[in-house]
Design an enzyme around this catalytic site. Structure first.
Site, short mmCIF file in Angstrom:
data_model
loop_
_atom_site.label_atom_id
_atom_site.label_comp_id
_atom_site.label_asym_id
_atom_site.label_seq_id
_atom_site.Cartn_x
_atom_site.Cartn_y
_atom_site.Cartn_z
N TRP A 186 63.85 16.57 39.74
CA TRP A 186 62.55 15.95 39.48
C TRP A 186 62.73 14.54 38.94
O TRP A 186 62.00 13.63 39.31
CB TRP A 186 61.71 16.81 38.53
CG TRP A 186 61.40 18.15 39.14
CD1 TRP A 186 61.83 19.37 38.69
CD2 TRP A 186 60.61 18.41 40.31
NE1 TRP A 186 61.36 20.36 39.52
CE2 TRP A 186 60.62 19.80 40.52
CE3 TRP A 186 59.93 17.60 41.22
CZ2 TRP A 186 59.94 20.40 41.58
CZ3 TRP A 186 59.26 18.19 42.28
CH2 TRP A 186 59.27 19.57 42.46
N ASP A 229 57.96 13.62 31.57
CA ASP A 229 57.49 14.67 32.46
C ASP A 229 57.71 15.98 31.72
O ASP A 229 58.85 16.43 31.55
CB ASP A 229 58.29 14.62 33.77
CG ASP A 229 57.95 15.77 34.73
OD1 ASP A 229 57.14 16.65 34.36
OD2 ASP A 229 58.51 15.77 35.85
N LYS A 250 53.09 25.52 35.58
CA LYS A 250 54.21 26.22 34.94
C LYS A 250 53.74 26.92 33.65
O LYS A 250 53.97 28.09 33.47
CB LYS A 250 55.35 25.25 34.60
CG LYS A 250 55.73 24.27 35.72
CD LYS A 250 56.52 24.91 36.84
CE LYS A 250 56.62 24.08 38.12
NZ LYS A 250 57.05 22.69 38.00
C1 LIG Z 1 57.36 21.56 39.13
C2 LIG Z 1 57.75 20.26 38.58
C3 LIG Z 1 57.33 19.05 39.14
C4 LIG Z 1 56.50 18.98 40.40
O1 LIG Z 1 55.19 19.25 40.16
P1 LIG Z 1 54.09 19.09 41.32
O2 LIG Z 1 52.84 19.44 40.57
O3 LIG Z 1 54.44 20.10 42.38
O4 LIG Z 1 54.12 17.73 41.82
C5 LIG Z 1 57.72 17.88 38.54
N1 LIG Z 1 58.48 17.88 37.43
C6 LIG Z 1 58.92 19.02 36.87
C7 LIG Z 1 59.78 18.97 35.66
C8 LIG Z 1 58.57 20.25 37.43
O5 LIG Z 1 59.00 21.39 36.88
#
Ligand SMILES: *Cc1c(COP(=O)(O)O)cnc(C)c1O
Length: 356
Positions: free
Chosen positions: A99, A166, A190
């Site tokens: 990511w 993030d 998540k």
């Molecule tokens: C799942 C995830 C993403 C991607 O998220 P989307 O909503 O599918 O764009 C980005 N960063 C992390 C750390 C993730 O776990």
């Protein structure tokens, strides 16, 4: 048979949250209409949006000067929105996994990107230490929890420039000192709700410093001015986020959540460390409290497929590891009960006793 949901994302939600969402899909607060079929600008949905923001700020203890947005596009949209709004000349990134790499790729479209630290040399199995953050960077970007590799930055680091995080897969898993961050963002799917909505916590005073023209839909200031309703927001996912936040508040908030999460992760890592056949993939000091990655020791590698089938037959869902790590990954997000971790440990021990 009872299912134990270890899916990495979209992932388990509290049963209560799913039930109250199901109710509102049929009839929101007894108004005789579904939450899906009312105007986002009417008073019934506005109340949902307002309460979601209030709860988000309250539970995460967000100080003055910050706004909370709920937008579509997922965390991946933020990979481009962050540099669009903040990167004038140079940004620094910590490269800790898939990511992070995707975020770096997008930022390169907007200016110079400095990789302040990276763990790519060991397949992202650790969090880099002793790296330097350039003091002239417009911001420094980290991925607090590396969902795929099972590593986590679990403290709020000191940063000389605006810190952008993030937190897709560890938001609300622990108390956070929000004042140390310029932006915290993530997808809801998540730890917070269903897919379709992302959250952005942004300190207003870091905006407005880039010279480029920003398209309206990608401009944080436009979304702030419009209270996340510049366009139609993802109403149903936002409703579910509110229900999750209510559940979290009732449970005792992020401190209590952290206590439970540390207990769950501790139990599972302990079982892995004591096992003859399983071994963890992340360095101990970098281990994630949310995603526990493990494999079979070299001499038992050929048993991985058998274990996966055995675990599945016992109701363990979503424990196949990501292809870039292999083996197994148990995502033990907020909503996953302690009993599910106990059940997984039981299945691991049983397999070891009959196959080790
Ligand atoms: C799942 C995830 C993403 C991607 O998220 P989307 O909503 O599918 O764009 C980005 N960063 C992390 C750390 C993730 O776990």
């Amino acid at each position: 048979m009872k299912k134990h949901n270890f899916s990495a994302g979209p992932s388990i939600l509290p049963r209560k949250v799913i039930e109250s969402t199901a109710e509102a899909v049929l009839d929101l607060n007894g108004i005789g209409l579904s939450v899906m079929e009312i105007s986002h600008r009417g008073k019934d949905f506005q109340a949902v949006m307002d309460e979601t923001v209030v709860l988000f700020k309250e539970i995460l203890n967000i100080p003055e000067g910050y706004e909370v947005l709920f937008l579509g596009g997922g965390a991946s949209m933020q990979f481009c929105m962050v540099p669009y709004n903040l990167l004038q000349k140079k940004a620094a990134y910590l490269e800790t996994g898939t990511w992070a790499k995707k975020a770096i790729k997008e930022a390169k479209n907007f200016g110079q990107v400095v990789i302040a630290g990276s763990s790519s040399d060991k397949n992202f199995s650790y969090i880099p230490e002793n790296y330097e953050i350039p003091a002239d960077a417009d911001y420094f970007h980290i991925t607090t929890n590396n969902t795929i590799f099972g590593t986590e930055i679990s403290e709020d680091i000191d940063c000389p420039v605006p810190l952008v995080a993030d937190m897709s897969s560890d938001i609300f898993s622990r108390p956070v000192d929000v004042s140390k961050y310029g932006i915290i963002y993530g997808g809801a799917q998540k730890n917070l709700g269903p897919a379709g909505v992302s959250f952005i916590v942004v300190r207003k005073d870091i905006l407005g410093n880039v010279e480029r023209t920003i398209p309206s839909m990608l401009d944080y200031r436009i979304h702030i001015e419009n209270g996340s309703m510049f366009n139609t927001p993802p109403c149903l996912p936002i409703f579910t986020v509110r229900e999750t936040l209510k559940w979290l508040k009732e449970l005792g908030g992020v401190s209590e959540m952290q206590r439970i999460n540390l207990k769950k992760a501790g139990m599972l890592y302990d079982a892995i460390d004591k096992s003859r056949i399983f071994t963890g993939t992340a360095e101990k000091r970098s281990r994630s409290v949310m995603n526990v990655c493990f494999v079979m020791k070299d001499e038992y590698k050929e048993l991985e497929g058998d274990f996966l089938a055995f675990a599945q037959s016992r109701g363990m869902i979503g424990i196949k590891g990501h292809r870039s790590v292999g083996g197994f990954r148990a995502s033990i997000y907020n909503a996953l009960p302690v009993e599910s971790v106990e059940a997984l440990i039981g299945v691991m021990k049983e397999f070891e006793n009959t196959n080790g």
